[in-house]
Motif scaffolding. Sequence first.
Motif, PDB file in Angstrom:
ATOM      1  N   SER A 107      -0.704  27.039  17.217  1.00 48.14           N
ATOM      2  CA  SER A 107       0.702  26.747  16.904  1.00 48.14           C
ATOM      3  C   SER A 107       1.114  25.316  17.093  1.00 48.14           C
ATOM      4  O   SER A 107       0.504  24.710  18.186  1.00 48.14           O
ATOM      5  N   PRO A 108       1.859  24.671  16.180  1.00 48.50           N
ATOM      6  CA  PRO A 108       2.059  23.244  16.383  1.00 48.50           C
ATOM      7  C   PRO A 108       3.148  23.077  17.697  1.00 48.50           C
ATOM      8  O   PRO A 108       3.181  22.065  18.264  1.00 48.50           O
ATOM      9  N   TRP A 109       3.834  24.153  18.111  1.00 52.08           N
ATOM     10  CA  TRP A 109       4.629  24.292  19.209  1.00 52.08           C
ATOM     11  C   TRP A 109       3.855  24.702  20.368  1.00 52.08           C
ATOM     12  O   TRP A 109       4.532  25.025  21.551  1.00 52.08           O
ATOM     13  N   TYR A 110       2.355  24.830  20.548  1.00 43.19           N
ATOM     14  CA  TYR A 110       1.642  25.185  21.781  1.00 43.19           C
ATOM     15  C   TYR A 110       2.319  24.340  23.153  1.00 43.19           C
ATOM     16  O   TYR A 110       1.997  23.098  23.115  1.00 43.19           O
ATOM     17  N   PRO A 111       2.782  25.087  23.934  1.00 45.86           N
ATOM     18  CA  PRO A 111       3.146  24.334  25.154  1.00 45.86           C
ATOM     19  C   PRO A 111       2.261  23.956  26.191  1.00 45.86           C
ATOM     20  O   PRO A 111       2.420  23.465  27.189  1.00 45.86           O
ATOM     21  N   GLY A 112       0.796  24.538  26.158  1.00 50.16           N
ATOM     22  CA  GLY A 112       0.165  24.496  27.305  1.00 50.16           C
ATOM     23  C   GLY A 112       0.316  25.772  28.096  1.00 50.16           C
ATOM     24  O   GLY A 112       0.925  26.709  28.092  1.00 50.16           O
ATOM     25  N   HIS A 113      -0.729  25.614  29.383  1.00 54.48           N
ATOM     26  CA  HIS A 113      -0.609  26.580  30.414  1.00 54.48           C
ATOM     27  C   HIS A 113       0.449  26.384  31.538  1.00 54.48           C
ATOM     28  O   HIS A 113       0.605  27.266  31.788  1.00 54.48           O
ATOM     29  N   ARG A 114       0.710  25.155  31.484  1.00 54.73           N
ATOM     30  CA  ARG A 114       1.688  24.963  32.644  1.00 54.73           C
ATOM     31  C   ARG A 114       2.438  23.377  32.139  1.00 54.73           C
ATOM     32  O   ARG A 114       2.062  22.688  30.999  1.00 54.73           O
ATOM     33  N   PRO A 115       3.604  23.205  32.917  1.00 53.98           N
ATOM     34  CA  PRO A 115       4.307  22.059  32.661  1.00 53.98           C
ATOM     35  C   PRO A 115       3.384  20.676  32.794  1.00 53.98           C
ATOM     36  O   PRO A 115       2.713  20.805  33.766  1.00 53.98           O
ATOM     37  N   PHE A 116       3.497  19.706  31.988  1.00 54.16           N
ATOM     38  CA  PHE A 116       2.987  18.541  32.402  1.00 54.16           C
ATOM     39  C   PHE A 116       1.298  18.468  31.973  1.00 54.16           C
ATOM     40  O   PHE A 116       0.643  17.831  32.776  1.00 54.16           O
ATOM     41  N   GLU A 117       0.813  19.626  31.375  1.00 57.21           N
ATOM     42  CA  GLU A 117      -0.472  19.716  31.403  1.00 57.21           C
ATOM     43  C   GLU A 117      -1.155  18.740  30.365  1.00 57.21           C
ATOM     44  O   GLU A 117      -2.245  18.006  30.773  1.00 57.21           O
TER      45      GLU A 117
END
Length: 480
Positions: A308-318
Amino acid sequence: MLWRWLVLLSCARLIYSLSSSSDGQTTLKLQSKPGHGVLRRYALPRIQSQDWSMEDLLRTVEETDVHAHVWQVGLSHADIYFEDPRQSLDLSIPEVGSIALDDLEELHFYRKGWNLSSLPNSTYHSVYHPLYEVEDFMQELANTYPTTVELVNLGHSAENREMIAMRLSKGNDGLKRPGRSSARKSGFVITGAQHAREWIATSTALYLAHALVADTLEEFALSSWLDYFDFYIIPVPNPDGYVYTWDEDRLWYKNRQIVGPAERCVGIDMNRFGYKWKSKSRLPSLTDDNNDTVLFDTLDALDADPCSPWYPGHRPFEAPEVNNIANFITTLPSLKAYIDLRSYGQMLSTPFSYSCKKIPKDAEDLLEAGLGAVNAIKQVHGTPFTTGSLCRQLYKASGNVVDYMYAKAGIKYSYSVHLRDTGTYGFSLPAEWIRPVGEETAKMIDFLAGFISGRNKKGGLPLSSTVTRCEEADGFATSV
């Protein structure tokens, strides 16, 4: 080596042809007169396919009926000179800018430098630039104005590229104390394209940096504000993604981080900072007038999708790029303003993005300053902008950088600014608009700096005289 020989041959032919150039006309919006030609820049893919190769480009130039000559071939672009500025080549690679030229001396000057001593006369802001030319610009700006401009290394990207910020300051020994700011000044942060395809955001960040060192007598100069602010500009927060848009995919969005050993897709959405971050990778949520989600709601429970273009990763600030920016912000004192340059939409937006119901405690001041800023933009070239909360103007999205800068970093005047246009060209905004966008954005910065510092004569424009205002119990939206 054949193509290198052909380039040299073409340059030799160019020297001959410039002595007998045909009459030229106006190209795009650049003024031309008889004897002028035009230099056009084409973006090149790094990996050549069966459908296109460097030899194809050189063959097209040699065989075309137009008077075209290869001037330079780089890793990410090719510059081709046309004796008649009305002409161009029908290529499968995009044209990313053009410059009208008078003679061979000017063509050599364009190749070697950009005359950064003058904001209105520099040719740099006439085309889009690959990363290495952006870095050359920053280095040349620092060399030309060593007591005002300092380059700061923020760390490395996922693909190990350096992330560079510019600190622009004067007074109180200027930059004689590296890494330190004047305690009497406020801080003003500007970031370019976090999303790689938004080239105009990076170009505008570079224009603003140039405006901050320009002579105060030059139109659109911002250098007088260095008496009141230290400016920190990060033109390319996403260097890996930006390079990828030049080499492979013009509309790439994320960074280029490997997110797992077995994942078939790469990249994390850069606009996913730590405030109200969520692990779900759903599409942005659109809301109706009652703040009820009416689109994409069925996707809320989906697991994060790396494709997904909006993939947030596994955690904040990854994403290392996001972490580098956040760490840099924590070192800067007295921050009063943050501008996240984006495209497209012609919107100046306040927090919040994560919710359309929540209103920042400084909403009144944010809106008043925003209304004056969009009015300042409109005064330059007549470009209309809207202003309101980011969630209301765009869509609801968690972890937005503007929310983080306001709520966590404590920067009161935090805005997301979606530059031109409203969809005609979208992310592929013509290069002829780089300078106009830079000019109107400089006026926006000029107004905000005056409002925040209290130097505006009226301290802002009265709401009743400048806008049509629509207030709702759980949000606000305005237009100018």
